[in-house]
Design a protein around this motif. Structure first.
Motif, PDB file in Angstrom:
ATOM      1  N   THR A 299       0.228   5.852  -6.747  1.00  0.00           N
ATOM      2  CA  THR A 299      -0.023   7.046  -5.942  1.00  0.00           C
ATOM      3  C   THR A 299      -0.575   6.686  -4.571  1.00  0.00           C
ATOM      4  OG1 THR A 299      -2.199   7.291  -6.957  1.00  0.00           O
ATOM      5  CG2 THR A 299      -0.395   8.575  -7.901  1.00  0.00           C
ATOM      6  N   THR A 300      -1.241   5.534  -4.452  1.00  0.00           N
ATOM      7  CA  THR A 300      -1.780   5.112  -3.163  1.00  0.00           C
ATOM      8  C   THR A 300      -0.762   4.322  -2.345  1.00  0.00           C
ATOM      9  OG1 THR A 300      -2.646   3.073  -4.116  1.00  0.00           O
ATOM     10  CG2 THR A 300      -4.127   4.964  -4.070  1.00  0.00           C
ATOM     11  N   LEU A 301       0.435   4.108  -2.860  1.00  0.00           N
ATOM     12  CA  LEU A 301       1.527   3.349  -2.228  1.00  0.00           C
ATOM     13  C   LEU A 301       1.313   1.851  -2.212  1.00  0.00           C
ATOM     14  CD1 LEU A 301       2.465   5.348   1.008  1.00  0.00           C
ATOM     15  CD2 LEU A 301       3.603   5.416  -1.198  1.00  0.00           C
ATOM     16  N   TRP A 302       0.139   1.401  -1.853  1.00  0.00           N
ATOM     17  CA  TRP A 302      -0.096   0.000  -1.502  1.00  0.00           C
ATOM     18  C   TRP A 302      -0.070  -0.936  -2.696  1.00  0.00           C
ATOM     19  CZ3 TRP A 302       1.170   0.685   3.058  1.00  0.00           C
ATOM     20  CH2 TRP A 302       0.736   1.781   3.783  1.00  0.00           C
ATOM     21  N   GLY A 303       0.581  -2.090  -2.496  1.00  0.00           N
ATOM     22  CA  GLY A 303       0.625  -3.130  -3.510  1.00  0.00           C
ATOM     23  C   GLY A 303       1.691  -2.934  -4.559  1.00  0.00           C
ATOM     24  N   GLY A 304       2.558  -1.975  -4.370  1.00  0.00           N
ATOM     25  CA  GLY A 304       3.628  -1.724  -5.332  1.00  0.00           C
ATOM     26  C   GLY A 304       4.933  -1.482  -4.597  1.00  0.00           C
ATOM     27  N   TRP A 305       5.881  -0.876  -5.290  1.00  0.00           N
ATOM     28  CA  TRP A 305       7.183  -0.601  -4.690  1.00  0.00           C
ATOM     29  C   TRP A 305       7.293   0.875  -4.346  1.00  0.00           C
ATOM     30  CZ3 TRP A 305       9.610   3.087  -7.443  1.00  0.00           C
ATOM     31  CH2 TRP A 305       9.342   3.172  -8.807  1.00  0.00           C
ATOM     32  N   ILE A 306       8.180   1.158  -3.395  1.00  0.00           N
ATOM     33  CA  ILE A 306       8.567   2.527  -3.084  1.00  0.00           C
ATOM     34  C   ILE A 306      10.082   2.590  -3.078  1.00  0.00           C
ATOM     35  CG2 ILE A 306       6.513   3.127  -1.738  1.00  0.00           C
ATOM     36  CD1 ILE A 306       8.260   2.678   0.817  1.00  0.00           C
ATOM     37  N   ARG A 307      10.620   3.755  -3.369  1.00  0.00           N
ATOM     38  CA  ARG A 307      12.070   3.970  -3.278  1.00  0.00           C
ATOM     39  C   ARG A 307      12.283   5.060  -2.239  1.00  0.00           C
ATOM     40  NH1 ARG A 307      13.441   3.903  -8.423  1.00  0.00           N
ATOM     41  NH2 ARG A 307      13.865   1.698  -8.203  1.00  0.00           N
ATOM     42  N   ILE A 308      13.247   4.826  -1.340  1.00  0.00           N
ATOM     43  CA  ILE A 308      13.532   5.816  -0.312  1.00  0.00           C
ATOM     44  C   ILE A 308      14.862   6.503  -0.618  1.00  0.00           C
ATOM     45  CG2 ILE A 308      12.100   4.685   1.418  1.00  0.00           C
ATOM     46  CD1 ILE A 308      14.624   3.512   2.670  1.00  0.00           C
ATOM     47  N   ALA A 309      15.136   7.582   0.093  1.00  0.00           N
ATOM     48  CA  ALA A 309      16.278   8.446  -0.230  1.00  0.00           C
ATOM     49  C   ALA A 309      17.631   7.741  -0.210  1.00  0.00           C
ATOM     50  CB  ALA A 309      16.305   9.646   0.713  1.00  0.00           C
ATOM     51  N   ASN A 310      17.785   6.684   0.580  1.00  0.00           N
ATOM     52  CA  ASN A 310      19.086   6.005   0.617  1.00  0.00           C
ATOM     53  C   ASN A 310      19.266   5.007  -0.531  1.00  0.00           C
ATOM     54  OD1 ASN A 310      17.597   3.751   1.334  1.00  0.00           O
ATOM     55  ND2 ASN A 310      18.647   3.396   3.261  1.00  0.00           N
ATOM     56  N   GLY A 311      18.261   4.899  -1.425  1.00  0.00           N
ATOM     57  CA  GLY A 311      18.373   4.028  -2.593  1.00  0.00           C
ATOM     58  C   GLY A 311      17.666   2.695  -2.465  1.00  0.00           C
ATOM     59  N   TRP A 312      17.209   2.317  -1.282  1.00  0.00           N
ATOM     60  CA  TRP A 312      16.492   1.054  -1.114  1.00  0.00           C
ATOM     61  C   TRP A 312      15.176   1.095  -1.881  1.00  0.00           C
ATOM     62  CZ3 TRP A 312      16.344  -0.367   4.805  1.00  0.00           C
ATOM     63  CH2 TRP A 312      17.634  -0.627   5.248  1.00  0.00           C
ATOM     64  N   THR A 313      14.780  -0.053  -2.415  1.00  0.00           N
ATOM     65  CA  THR A 313      13.461  -0.237  -3.006  1.00  0.00           C
ATOM     66  C   THR A 313      12.743  -1.291  -2.177  1.00  0.00           C
ATOM     67  OG1 THR A 313      14.301   0.299  -5.207  1.00  0.00           O
ATOM     68  CG2 THR A 313      12.185  -0.859  -5.101  1.00  0.00           C
ATOM     69  N   LEU A 314      11.541  -0.938  -1.720  1.00  0.00           N
ATOM     70  CA  LEU A 314      10.761  -1.823  -0.856  1.00  0.00           C
ATOM     71  C   LEU A 314       9.433  -2.143  -1.502  1.00  0.00           C
ATOM     72  CD1 LEU A 314      11.288   0.137   2.483  1.00  0.00           C
ATOM     73  CD2 LEU A 314      12.539  -1.869   1.744  1.00  0.00           C
ATOM     74  N   ASP A 315       9.006  -3.404  -1.418  1.00  0.00           N
ATOM     75  CA  ASP A 315       7.688  -3.820  -1.879  1.00  0.00           C
ATOM     76  C   ASP A 315       6.726  -3.727  -0.709  1.00  0.00           C
ATOM     77  OD1 ASP A 315       8.268  -4.509  -4.591  1.00  0.00           O
ATOM     78  OD2 ASP A 315       9.289  -6.300  -3.850  1.00  0.00           O
ATOM     79  N   LEU A 316       5.596  -3.041  -0.922  1.00  0.00           N
ATOM     80  CA  LEU A 316       4.594  -2.873   0.125  1.00  0.00           C
ATOM     81  C   LEU A 316       3.425  -3.816  -0.099  1.00  0.00           C
ATOM     82  CD1 LEU A 316       4.434   1.019   0.460  1.00  0.00           C
ATOM     83  CD2 LEU A 316       5.782  -0.609   1.774  1.00  0.00           C
ATOM     84  N   PRO A 317       2.731  -4.193   0.972  1.00  0.00           N
ATOM     85  CA  PRO A 317       1.577  -5.087   0.836  1.00  0.00           C
ATOM     86  C   PRO A 317       0.360  -4.359   0.262  1.00  0.00           C
ATOM     87  CG  PRO A 317       1.799  -4.372   3.106  1.00  0.00           C
ATOM     88  CD  PRO A 317       2.995  -3.842   2.364  1.00  0.00           C
ATOM     89  N   GLU A 318      -0.609  -5.125  -0.234  1.00  0.00           N
ATOM     90  CA  GLU A 318      -1.891  -4.567  -0.670  1.00  0.00           C
ATOM     91  C   GLU A 318      -2.653  -4.096   0.559  1.00  0.00           C
ATOM     92  OE1 GLU A 318      -3.402  -4.164  -3.600  1.00  0.00           O
ATOM     93  OE2 GLU A 318      -1.961  -5.153  -4.906  1.00  0.00           O
ATOM     94  N   MET A 319      -3.135  -2.866   0.507  1.00  0.00           N
ATOM     95  CA  MET A 319      -3.959  -2.329   1.589  1.00  0.00           C
ATOM     96  C   MET A 319      -4.963  -1.371   0.962  1.00  0.00           C
ATOM     97  SD  MET A 319      -1.202  -1.720   4.645  1.00  0.00           S
ATOM     98  CE  MET A 319      -2.410  -1.569   5.948  1.00  0.00           C
ATOM     99  N   ALA A 320      -5.976  -1.001   1.721  1.00  0.00           N
ATOM    100  CA  ALA A 320      -6.983  -0.064   1.227  1.00  0.00           C
ATOM    101  C   ALA A 320      -6.349   1.295   0.947  1.00  0.00           C
ATOM    102  CB  ALA A 320      -8.102   0.087   2.243  1.00  0.00           C
ATOM    103  N   ALA A 321      -6.808   1.948  -0.105  1.00  0.00           N
ATOM    104  CA  ALA A 321      -6.257   3.249  -0.494  1.00  0.00           C
ATOM    105  C   ALA A 321      -6.440   4.298   0.598  1.00  0.00           C
ATOM    106  CB  ALA A 321      -6.900   3.717  -1.793  1.00  0.00           C
ATOM    107  N   ASP A 322      -7.477   4.137   1.428  1.00  0.00           N
ATOM    108  CA  ASP A 322      -7.746   5.128   2.476  1.00  0.00           C
ATOM    109  C   ASP A 322      -7.160   4.726   3.837  1.00  0.00           C
ATOM    110  OD1 ASP A 322      -9.445   3.032   2.964  1.00  0.00           O
ATOM    111  OD2 ASP A 322     -11.227   4.270   3.270  1.00  0.00           O
TER     112      ASP A 322
END
Length: 73
Positions: free
Chosen positions: A32-55
């Motif tokens: 839910t905080t996005l950081w340190g995991g993956w996200i999927r965007i509308a075009n189907g790509w999956t991106l790994d995001l770096p660890e960052m502070a939740a705020d």
């Protein structure tokens, strides 16, 4: 790849990839905080995001890694 993550009233969370001139909404995320995991965007790509502070305040530019180019999802 460098991406900018921002929040907009119309689409919620979205990313912008300057080198591809691509803007897409985030449709799914591992955390839910996005950081340190993956996200999927509308075009189907999956991106790994770096660890960052939740705020971490948005908009923010980060280095993300696209999955699927050289590995299976």
């Amino acid at each position: 790849m460098k991406i900018m993550i921002r929040r907009s009233p119309e689409t919620g969370l979205s990313i912008y990839v300057p080198k591809k001139d691509l803007e897409e909404p985030i449709v799914e995320s591992e955390h839910t905080t996005l950081w340190g995991g993956w996200i999927r965007i509308a075009n189907g790509w999956t991106l790994d995001l770096p660890e960052m502070a939740a705020d971490t305040t948005l908009p923010v530019t980060v280095n993300a890694r696209k999955r699927g180019d050289s590995e299976s999802e």
